[in-house]
Design a protein around this motif. Structure first.
Motif, PDB file in Angstrom:
ATOM      1  N   MET A 196       0.845  -1.213   0.000  1.00 56.76           N
ATOM      2  CA  MET A 196       0.000   0.000   0.000  1.00 56.76           C
ATOM      3  C   MET A 196       0.876   1.257   0.000  1.00 56.76           C
ATOM      4  N   VAL A 197       1.859   1.308   0.877  1.00 61.26           N
ATOM      5  CA  VAL A 197       2.715   2.509   0.954  1.00 61.26           C
ATOM      6  C   VAL A 197       3.546   2.631  -0.323  1.00 61.26           C
ATOM      7  N   ALA A 198       4.010   1.509  -0.844  1.00 59.19           N
ATOM      8  CA  ALA A 198       4.803   1.540  -2.097  1.00 59.19           C
ATOM      9  C   ALA A 198       3.939   2.050  -3.256  1.00 59.19           C
ATOM     10  N   THR A 199       2.685   1.631  -3.286  1.00 55.99           N
ATOM     11  CA  THR A 199       1.770   2.085  -4.351  1.00 55.99           C
ATOM     12  C   THR A 199       1.562   3.601  -4.268  1.00 55.99           C
ATOM     13  N   ILE A 200       1.371   4.095  -3.051  1.00 54.85           N
ATOM     14  CA  ILE A 200       1.170   5.546  -2.870  1.00 54.85           C
ATOM     15  C   ILE A 200       2.430   6.293  -3.323  1.00 54.85           C
ATOM     16  N   ALA A 201       3.588   5.794  -2.932  1.00 57.08           N
ATOM     17  CA  ALA A 201       4.853   6.464  -3.295  1.00 57.08           C
ATOM     18  C   ALA A 201       5.067   6.422  -4.811  1.00 57.08           C
ATOM     19  N   ARG A 202       4.690   5.296  -5.435  1.00 58.28           N
ATOM     20  CA  ARG A 202       4.836   5.159  -6.891  1.00 58.28           C
ATOM     21  C   ARG A 202       3.925   6.151  -7.623  1.00 58.28           C
ATOM     22  N   ARG A 203       2.687   6.251  -7.132  1.00 54.27           N
ATOM     23  CA  ARG A 203       1.707   7.108  -7.820  1.00 54.27           C
ATOM     24  C   ARG A 203       1.923   8.590  -7.563  1.00 54.27           C
ATOM     25  N   HIS A 204       2.341   8.928  -6.323  1.00 49.37           N
ATOM     26  CA  HIS A 204       2.362  10.352  -5.953  1.00 49.37           C
ATOM     27  C   HIS A 204       3.706  10.834  -5.430  1.00 49.37           C
ATOM     28  N   GLY A 205       4.662   9.920  -5.276  1.00 53.28           N
ATOM     29  CA  GLY A 205       6.015  10.326  -4.865  1.00 53.28           C
ATOM     30  C   GLY A 205       6.155  10.631  -3.392  1.00 53.28           C
ATOM     31  N   ARG A 206       5.026  10.628  -2.653  1.00 49.80           N
ATOM     32  CA  ARG A 206       5.124  10.962  -1.232  1.00 49.80           C
ATOM     33  C   ARG A 206       3.868  10.551  -0.461  1.00 49.80           C
ATOM     34  N   LEU A 207       4.002  10.575   0.855  1.00 49.88           N
ATOM     35  CA  LEU A 207       2.863  10.355   1.752  1.00 49.88           C
ATOM     36  C   LEU A 207       2.985  11.408   2.855  1.00 49.88           C
ATOM     37  N   ASP A 208       2.092  12.389   2.839  1.00 47.00           N
ATOM     38  CA  ASP A 208       2.213  13.509   3.781  1.00 47.00           C
ATOM     39  C   ASP A 208       1.489  13.266   5.096  1.00 47.00           C
ATOM     40  N   CYS A 209       0.286  12.696   5.005  1.00 48.95           N
ATOM     41  CA  CYS A 209      -0.550  12.522   6.208  1.00 48.95           C
ATOM     42  C   CYS A 209      -1.062  11.085   6.252  1.00 48.95           C
ATOM     43  N   ALA A 210      -0.947  10.470   7.401  1.00 49.62           N
ATOM     44  CA  ALA A 210      -1.494   9.115   7.544  1.00 49.62           C
ATOM     45  C   ALA A 210      -2.414   9.088   8.757  1.00 49.62           C
ATOM     46  N   PHE A 211      -3.618   8.612   8.560  1.00 52.16           N
ATOM     47  CA  PHE A 211      -4.575   8.454   9.654  1.00 52.16           C
ATOM     48  C   PHE A 211      -4.816   6.961   9.838  1.00 52.16           C
ATOM     49  N   ASN A 212      -4.193   6.397  10.864  1.00 53.70           N
ATOM     50  CA  ASN A 212      -4.291   4.958  11.130  1.00 53.70           C
ATOM     51  C   ASN A 212      -5.488   4.733  12.049  1.00 53.70           C
ATOM     52  N   ASN A 213      -6.572   4.323  11.450  1.00 56.29           N
ATOM     53  CA  ASN A 213      -7.860   4.389  12.131  1.00 56.29           C
ATOM     54  C   ASN A 213      -8.614   3.063  12.154  1.00 56.29           C
ATOM     55  N   ALA A 214      -8.274   2.115  11.273  1.00 57.39           N
ATOM     56  CA  ALA A 214      -9.023   0.852  11.222  1.00 57.39           C
ATOM     57  C   ALA A 214      -9.003   0.197  12.603  1.00 57.39           C
ATOM     58  N   GLY A 215     -10.158  -0.282  13.033  1.00 61.42           N
ATOM     59  CA  GLY A 215     -10.206  -0.910  14.346  1.00 61.42           C
ATOM     60  C   GLY A 215     -11.406  -1.829  14.480  1.00 61.42           C
ATOM     61  N   VAL A 216     -11.285  -2.768  15.419  1.00 61.88           N
ATOM     62  CA  VAL A 216     -12.373  -3.712  15.711  1.00 61.88           C
ATOM     63  C   VAL A 216     -12.474  -3.866  17.239  1.00 61.88           C
ATOM     64  N   ILE A 217     -13.560  -4.465  17.689  1.00 63.72           N
ATOM     65  CA  ILE A 217     -13.773  -4.639  19.142  1.00 63.72           C
ATOM     66  C   ILE A 217     -14.314  -6.044  19.389  1.00 63.72           C
TER      67      ILE A 217
END
Ligand SMILES: NC(=O)c1ccc[n+]([C@@H]2O[C@H](COP(=O)([O-])OP(=O)(O)OC[C@H]3O[C@@H](n4cnc5c(N)ncnc54)[C@H](O)[C@@H]3O)[C@@H](O)[C@H]2O)c1
Length: 254
Positions: free
Chosen positions: A74-95
């Motif tokens: 996922m991160v490699a795909t973002i870097a390939r498409r846009h050259g960078r990742l500025d903001c990451a919101f790590n939000n996925a969760g379960v209970i």
């Protein structure tokens, strides 16, 4: 508003529903190129559609945050498409099933909840930070919980996972403070999402008993968390680092 994060690349995990969906839409309105990642690909696509209909830019990725190979890709795909990742919101969760007392929970409950909420956040941070170090800049926001700061009568494993998220957040904030990377956590109180609707199904008295306990007397809306996430991710929060920011209608002020 559109310029707040204009041209920035923002990743939201769990972006197909609830708080993640609201944040992805807010990131889009703030001008970011939004990557909506979710285990549920169809839900992620719906969020993307909504962002595009509001004249934003977004694309969806089907990702299990607990799977390191998928997260690295996922991160490699973002870097390939846009050259960078500025903001990451790590939000996925379960209970775990709400109301399961500690001694009644199973190892499967532990592995499932910890695998997404704690291991998943750590894996995402690991790969995001590697990319942000290459850029010399970045902002990470993790979703913890008000029960990351207190005990929970209803879900001990979930509560422990969210305490862990705050530990990861504050440790990374210290470790990368001089690398241009800020790391913060939001700690929502009770927010009206699918997760909370499920708790209300398990316990029909959940909403009335919980609301009585919240000083503002109501559950929060996903967008009330999303706005804080966008602020923490933006230059306006340039000195905010290592926060565990509770947004909870006053719950933890008691
Ligand atoms: N709703 C609340 O009251 C509340 C309170 C405090 C914290 N939180 C936290 O907020 C976050 C979002 O919760 P929500 O209430 O919006 O829930 P939600 O169930 O509406 O959304 C969670 C999303 O995460 C996705 N997801 C689950 N496992 C995944 C995985 N392994 N990989 C990728 N995506 C995955 C789901 O498909 C879903 O789209 C969670 O971390 C939750 O613990 C929620």
């Amino acid at each position: 508003m559109r310029d707040e994060l204009g041209g920035k690349v923002a990743l939201v995990t769990g972006g197909g529903s609830g708080i993640g969906r609201a944040a992805a839409i807010r990131f889009g309105k703030a001008g970011a190129i939004v990557v909506v990642a979710d285990l549920n690909a169809a839900a992620a696509e719906l969020t993307v559609l909504e962002i595009i209909q509001a004249k934003g830019e977004a694309f969806a990725l089907e990702v299990d945050v607990g799977n390191e190979r998928q997260v690295a890709e996922m991160v490699a795909t973002i870097a390939r498409r846009h050259g960078r990742l500025d903001c990451a919101f790590n939000n996925a969760g379960v209970i775990e099933a709400f109301g399961t007392r500690l001694a009644d929970a199973t190892v499967e409950d532990w592995d499932r909840v910890m695998g997404v909420n704690l291991k998943g956040v750590w894996i995402c941070m690991k790969h995001e930070i590697r990319q942000m170090l290459l850029q010399g800049a970045g902002s990470i926001v993790n979703t913890a919980s008000a029960v990351g700061l207190r005990g929970s009568p209803g879900a001990a494993i979930y509560c422990a996972s969210k305490h862990g998220v705050i530990g990861l957040t504050q440790s990374a904030a210290l470790q990368y403070a001089k690398d241009g990377i800020r790391v913060n956590a939001v700690c929502p109180g009770v927010i009206r999402t699918a997760m909370v609707e499920e708790m209300s199904r398990t316990d029909p008295a959940y909403e009335s008993s919980r609301s009585a306990f919240i000083p503002m007397g109501r559950f929060g809306a996903p967008d009330e968390i999303a706005q804080a996430v966008v602020w923490l991710s933006s230059g306006a929060a340039s000195y905010a680092n290592g926060l565990a920011m509770n947004i909870d209608g006053g719950w933890l002020a008691r």
